[in-house]
Scaffold this active site. Structure first.
Site, mmCIF file in Angstrom:
data_model
loop_
_atom_site.group_PDB
_atom_site.id
_atom_site.type_symbol
_atom_site.label_atom_id
_atom_site.label_comp_id
_atom_site.label_asym_id
_atom_site.label_seq_id
_atom_site.Cartn_x
_atom_site.Cartn_y
_atom_site.Cartn_z
ATOM 1 N N HIS A 413 -6.261 -5.467 5.653
ATOM 2 C CA HIS A 413 -6.090 -5.834 7.062
ATOM 3 C C HIS A 413 -7.333 -6.495 7.640
ATOM 4 O O HIS A 413 -8.442 -6.381 7.117
ATOM 5 C CB HIS A 413 -5.706 -4.612 7.901
ATOM 6 C CG HIS A 413 -6.794 -3.575 8.023
ATOM 7 N ND1 HIS A 413 -7.775 -3.629 8.986
ATOM 8 C CD2 HIS A 413 -7.035 -2.449 7.307
ATOM 9 C CE1 HIS A 413 -8.570 -2.575 8.866
ATOM 10 N NE2 HIS A 413 -8.148 -1.847 7.853
ATOM 11 N N CYS A 432 -8.480 2.117 4.039
ATOM 12 C CA CYS A 432 -7.868 0.807 3.888
ATOM 13 C C CYS A 432 -8.946 -0.233 3.572
ATOM 14 O O CYS A 432 -10.142 0.037 3.688
ATOM 15 C CB CYS A 432 -7.119 0.409 5.161
ATOM 16 S SG CYS A 432 -5.604 1.352 5.417
#
Length: 515
Positions: A413, A432
């Protein structure tokens, strides 16, 4: 008359089929084991030791069965080995099929040289095999028929065990990563009985052993560095050797990308590459999850015995392979419970405007609470509320996230926190992977066209509504962990063991010496 002919024909056909089945069965049984009526003469012609003049297949079998039973507990694949010999009449196929020429001595030599692969020869009982081979070929080391039987039996068992273990280790790796790492989700092929039994049908030992040598240029580069005793600046020779050994083991694992196009993230290098046709067509910096080994990032200091069990830090990015299937533009961040409990609720208790200032919505029993400032956080339990961060400039996921199925709820992301990309140590996220240039990654995945233009325009507009844009063809993604490799110029690159996974792997490799 016609009926009688039909009955006779049926009986004839039935008898013919039974006869064919019997022939096939006999043929199969004879293929499983060929009698060696000339065993004594065959062996004597090779080693000229008179103790073998009276050996027979019938005399050898009970001795071999006894030695197999005695050694069974020390075999790595006891069921496979004992079953093979039982099914084949306890025939010493490895000794008798390879005693002429240099085959047995060649195997002994290769086992002794397994250190070239970063593996200790003791793992493959190299000294025992070498000693038994020398004894078998000696004209006078064996004095009696009984000793001849026992030596040949011990040699056959040692050959089978060591050859299978050596072959497995070079072709599949000594360790199964999924068994030693708590957060390892990359499918890794392991040897099966079919592949292991192939060693009993080897035609030429040297050709076979050369064939199992890994041909990967990366592997050969690390082998050469190990042989040359390369030392990394700022590390001891021992620390460098350890890095080379564990990364050679990683290269032996059968779990490498095979697709023509894929995305790969190397966690210790904090880097993402888009690969096509075996070459990187685009790369960028990434930030990965925080690790347990931040304070030890410059060395490979061994953990104590208890740390041979992998206990990852809660924020470490897992190793996995999956496939990117969609991009969500202007995403909503569904805040994980661990972050909500340890961070969001704590911050909200200290500042009643924290949630609204960070564009966060709070839910109870699936229903959004309109006025979160009225919540008494001091009496709130860890499971009472759920949190989401709406799309916007301060959204922790930035303007886009790339989704792929996995059990750890991680993805690639964007991020509004761009300064972290300027730091050399980028293990700073909750797990992440934050990407430096998300729009470039979107272009590499989607190519030119309507979908990419949609992504580009929606990211620029900062829409308050999330939008999913599906990939027409999924792109494989690999999150991996490599601390030593040769770059495109052949220069060795080393990275700190930020998660301590080198140490965990090394500890398990060393355990084989005491197993």
């Amino acid at each position: 008359m016609i009926l009688l002919n039909k009955i006779n024909f049926k009986s004839y056909w039935h008898g013919l089929m039974l006869g064919m089945c019997a022939i096939l069965l006999l043929t199969f049984e004879s293929c499983k084991h060929t009698k060696r009526s000339d065993m004594a003469q065959t062996i004597y012609d090779v080693n000229k030791n008179k103790a073998f003049n009276k050996v027979t297949e019938e005399g050898f079998q009970p001795v071999f069965q006894k030695i197999l039973a005695e050694k069974k507990s020390g075999l790595k694949n006891p069921v496979l080995i004992t079953t093979f010999y039982k099914d084949n009449g306890y025939d010493p196929v490895l000794v008798l099929d390879h005693m002429k020429g240099e085959d047995l001595k060649t195997l002994a030599t290769y086992l002794k040289k397994s250190g070239e692969h970063g593996l200790n020869p003791k793992i493959f009982q190299a000294d025992e095999v070498n000693s038994l081979v020398d004894k078998f070929y000696s004209k006078d080391a064996i004095k009696t028929t009984e000793e001849a039987y026992e030596t040949m039996a011990r040699l056959e068992v040692a050959l089978a065990n060591s050859l299978i273990n050596y072959t497995n280790s070079l072709q599949y790796g000594l360790i199964s990563p999924r068994k030693i790492y708590a957060r390892y989700y990359t499918e890794t092929k392991r040897p099966d009985s079919t592949s292991m039994k192939k060693v009993f049908a080897i035609a030429d030992m040297k050709s076979f052993l050369d064939s199992v040598q890994p041909k990967n240029p990366q592997y050969i580069a690390l082998q050469k560095a190990l042989a040359a005793n390369v030392q990394v600046p700022g590390q001891t020779a021992e620390e460098t050797e350890r890095m080379l050994k564990v990364n050679l083991e990683r290269l032996r694992w059968k779990n490498k990308p095979t697709a023509d196009k894929y995305v790969i993230v190397n966690i210790p290098d904090y880097r993402l590459d888009v690969m096509e046709g075996g070459k990187s067509v685009m790369n960028m910096k990434v930030c990965v999850g925080e690790g347990r080994n931040i304070d030890r990032s410059a060395d490979l200091t061994e953990y104590d015995e208890s740390d041979k069990v992998d206990r990852p830090f809660s924020r470490e990015t897992p190793q996995l392979n999956s496939a990117i299937y969609t991009a969500q533009v202007n995403p909503v961040w569904n805040i994980p419970k661990s972050i909500a409990t340890k961070e969001i609720m704590v911050a909200a208790a200290q500042d009643p405007y924290y949630l609204s200032n960070h564009n966060m919505a709070v839910y109870k029993n699936g229903k959004e609470i309109e006025d979160s400032e009225t919540i008494d956080w001091s009496s709130a339990g860890p499971n009472d509320y759920e949190f989401k961060q709406r799309p916007g400039d301060d959204n922790a996921l930035g303007k886009i996230k790339f989704l792929f199925k996995n059990s750890s709820s991680v993805y690639l992301h964007d991020t509004p926190a761009k300064l972290a990309f300027n730091k050399p140590m980028r293990a700073v996220s909750h797990g992440c992977v934050r990407v430096e240039r998300p729009l470039d990654l979107a272009h590499a995945l989607f190519g030119d066209g309507t979908k990419y233009e949609t992504i580009k325009n929606d990211m620029a507009s900062g829409s308050a509504e999330p939008k999913n844009v599906d990939l027409s063809k999924k792109v494989p993604v690999y999150l991996t962990y490599v601390t030593c490799w040769a770059d495109e110029n052949g220069t060795l690159q080393f990275r700190p063991d930020v998660y301590g996974l080198d140490v965990v792997l090394l500890a398990h490799l060393n355990k084989y010496l005491t197993a």
